[in-house]
Design an enzyme around this catalytic site. Structure first.
Site, PDB file in Angstrom:
ATOM      1  N   ARG A 228      -0.823  11.852  10.245  1.00 60.26           N
ATOM      2  CA  ARG A 228      -1.261  10.482  10.010  1.00 60.26           C
ATOM      3  C   ARG A 228      -2.756  10.505   9.729  1.00 60.26           C
ATOM      4  O   ARG A 228      -3.504  11.291  10.298  1.00 60.26           O
ATOM      5  CB  ARG A 228      -0.969   9.592  11.225  1.00 60.26           C
ATOM      6  N   GLU A 257      -3.825   3.793   2.713  1.00 66.81           N
ATOM      7  CA  GLU A 257      -2.938   4.440   1.742  1.00 66.81           C
ATOM      8  C   GLU A 257      -2.419   3.441   0.716  1.00 66.81           C
ATOM      9  O   GLU A 257      -2.248   2.261   1.028  1.00 66.81           O
ATOM     10  CB  GLU A 257      -1.764   5.096   2.476  1.00 66.81           C
ATOM     11  N   HIS A 276       1.030  10.667   0.368  1.00 66.14           N
ATOM     12  CA  HIS A 276       2.061  10.630   1.407  1.00 66.14           C
ATOM     13  C   HIS A 276       3.426  11.044   0.840  1.00 66.14           C
ATOM     14  O   HIS A 276       4.427  10.328   0.960  1.00 66.14           O
ATOM     15  CB  HIS A 276       2.155   9.233   2.027  1.00 66.14           C
TER      16      HIS A 276
END
Length: 310
Positions: A228, A257, A276
Site C-alpha cells: 500500500r 492513485e 496498481h
C-alpha cells in the site's frame, strides 16, 4: 427471481459475474444501498455512512487481499461480515515484484525511454550499467503468502539469499522454508540489496519506510513496494533517489492513485511506477472474482465462509 441484491460498481471476471447473477440482482446505484444484502468491492471505499445506510447489509466482499478501504470497525458494530480473497493474487503479485526488481536494476524502462528520445548513442552505455539479481540478498518486509512465494521464486530462480522482518512469524517458521529472520527493521535494511514491502496498511505500518529507515539502506540497494502506498513516505523516498542515496525504486502502489506526472517520483530516472497492476492478470482476476462471489454467496446462504476478516 434472484433472492438477493448486491452492490457492485467495478469490473469483475465475467464468469464470476454470471454466477453472482444467478443468486442476486446486481446494482451500481448508491441510491439503492438501503435495499442491498451485500457489497463486492475492488478499489472502492466502504465508509461508515455507507454501512449505516445499508440496513439489510449482511456481508462485504473484498476482491483482493488488502481491506483497509473498508471501515472494519463499523462493519463489526453492525454485525456485517467482511470476506476477502487472500490467496487469489499471490502468484500474480509475486511475479510483478520480480519483474520490478529486474526492471529497475537493469534500467529496462529507462533504456526504452532514452531510446524513444534518440538518447542511446552506443550499445551497452556505461550510464545504464545495472546489477544481477543472483547471489544478492532480498529483504522481505512481511512474510505473508506473497512474501513467502516471492522468496521461493528469488531463491530457486536467482540463487538469492532471503532475510525477513516480520514480528508475527517465528525463527522456526522462517528456518523451515530456508529464510533468515531478523528482529529489527534496520537490520534488514542494512543487509539487503533488494527490499520488498508486503505488509497491510495499518496505524503501525503507516510510513514504516521513512527517512530513518531509508538511511540504513546500501547506496546500490533497490526498494520495491507492492503493498500500500502509505507504507512508504514518498517525500523521503524522493529525496533519497534524487540524491542518489539509493540505486533505484519501483512502486505499484501510491498514497494517491493512480500515479500521475504530478507525483515528483515520476520525474526521476531511477524510479519506475505502475498503476496498481499487481493482481491485474487474467488468471488472478478470474480467481479473485470466483472466490469473492463464492464467499459472499456462502454468507448470504447462512453458511461459514473460508476467508473471513470479521
Amino acid at each position: 427471481m434472484p433472492k438477493y441484491k448486491v452492490y457492485l460498481n467495478e469490473h469483475i471476471d465475467e464468469d464470476a459475474l454470471n454466477t453472482l447473477q444467478k443468486y442476486a440482482t446486481v446494482t451500481n446505484n448508491l441510491d439503492e444501498l438501503k435495499d442491498i444484502d451485500a457489497m463486492i468491492i475492488r478499489a472502492e471505499k466502504v465508509s461508515r455512512s455507507m454501512i449505516e445506510e445499508s440496513k439489510k447489509l449482511k456481508v462485504i466482499g473484498k476482491h483482493g487481499i488488502g481491506y483497509d478501504s473498508i471501515d472494519i470497525g463499523a462493519a463489526k458494530e453492525h454485525d456485517v461480515k467482511v470476506v476477502y480473497t487472500p490467496e487469489a493474487n499471490v502468484q500474480s503479485v509475486s511475479e510483478l515484484i520480480i519483474a520490478l526488481m529486474t526492471n529497475v536494476v537493469r534500467n529496462i524502462s529507462l533504456s526504452f525511454e532514452k531510446g524513444k528520445k534518440g538518447e542511446n548513442k552506443s550499445i551497452a552505455p556505461k550510464e545504464l550499467m545495472g546489477y544481477q539479481l543472483n547471489n544478492k540478498t532480498l529483504g522481505l518486509i512481511g512474510a505473508g503468502k506473497i512474501g513467502l512465494n516471492t522468496s521461493k521464486i528469488a531463491k530457486h530462480g536467482f540463487d538469492m539469499k532471503i532475510v525477513v522482518y516480520d514480528p508475527f512469524v517465528t525463527e522456526q517458521q522462517c528456518s523451515q522454508v530456508g529464510i533468515e529472520k531478523v528482529d529489527r527493521l534496520e537490520d534488514l535494511m542494512m543487509i539487503a540489496d533488494f527490499v520488498s514491502v508486503s505488509v497491510p496498511l495499518t496505524k503501525d505500518t503507516k510510513h514504516l519506510i521513512n527517512e530513518r529507515a531509508l538511511r540504513f539502506m546500501k547506496p546500490h540497494a533497490v526498494l520495491i513496494n507492492t503493498s500500500r502506498g502509505g507504507v512508504i513516505d514518498e517525500k523521503a523516498l524522493y529525496t533519497f533517489l534524487a540524491e542518489k542515496k539509493l540505486f533505484a525504486a519501483a512502486s505499484d502502489v501510491f498514497e494517491h492513485e493512480p500515479p500521475t506526472s504530478k507525483n515528483p517520483l515520476l520525474s526521476l530516472d531511477n524510479f519506475v511506477a505502475t498503476p496498481h497492476i499487481g493482481a491485474n492478470t487474467a488468471e488472478a482476476m478470474k480467481l479473485m472474482g470466483s472466490t469473492v462471489v463464492k464467499e459472499v454467496i456462502t454468507v448470504l446462504e447462512g453458511k461459514t465462509p473460508n476467508y473471513r476478516v470479521v
